[in-house]
Scaffold this motif. Sequence first.
Motif: not given
Length: 359
Positions: A275, A278-279, A282, A313, A317, A320, A323
């Motif tokens: 996570l 992936l943040s 993003n 995602l 995910k 994520a 987010h």
Amino acid sequence: MANINVNTTELIQLLDMTPADHNLMLVGKHGIGKSEILTDYFSKKGIPVVALFLGQMSDPGDLIGIPNKNEETGKTDFMPPYWFPLDGKPIVLFLDELNRARPEILQTIMDLALNRKLAGRKLPEGSRIISAVNAGDQYQLTDLDPALVSRFNIVNFRPTVQEWLLWARKADVDGRVIDFIQENQIWLDKDPDAKEGEDTGLDKTTDRRGWKRVSDILKQSDELSPLLTKAISAVVGPKAASAFVSNVSSRKIVSGREVILNFPKVKEKLDKYELHQLSVVNDGIYRFLEVEKVPAKDKEMAKKNLEDYFEYLTRTKKEAAAHFANLFVQKTYPNAVAFIARECQVLTMMFISYVKGIK
């Protein structure tokens, strides 16, 4: 300190709504961009910013000018200091290091803050007085008189990491520095192992100004040689330099640009990401759209890749995905949000539906 906290965006809005005859005091660490932000804001309005470093002044004459006998009256006048506007046009007087000034300097500031006068000479109408003080036990400070403090609207200036990252991309800061701070945000303003308020003496520690200087050094070489590492250590300290070099050597996390322009190629790498990684991706996507302009020939591909990425995602995910959608709803990156809303209507509806589903 119990005063209000504002980030860079809020500070700009605060400047817009605060009357010119209100004095402002910005409280914050050194090297976070106080003077740069003020200079940029007021220069766009055609108002010059005069920065006076009060901690370096040894005598009130440095501020109010030197005495001179008026031959007509026989009385003593003060010659205007170099910075004083004689053309009647307003200025912004930026009083830096206010709480490092000598007591006799602070007495002079008292009249300036209350009456907008120096040695009987009034600042032009519309001029502003903004001071900055360094907060923390590591600074050599002068206690400020409550009567002086009462003449200022006080705000704690706390610019966010995201704001710095956006500025860094616009300012052409070296990509290796941007990537490192994006993935290791704690290193932007401090050593994560340092105690709060620790007196560092001459030990080099990190700050935003320092990372810009690191970028200036890096642009001279693509390779992180031992000597270059030492040069970086001289700017941000050996611990930060070691963490930076290690990060550059071991990375890299997929960039926002890569997802937007070539999602199918990097998708397999994303499968292994957790996570927090992936943040970072993003934020990188939104930051790219905030600062860069997607070429017209690539817009259809970018639109498809963004939709495919979010769909990916939502399938695999979900945290994520939440987010990624929330970044759109929160409008942290207004230019990026405008691009998505304009060019990716389907994705926009997917975001709104997804966030509503979470609530």
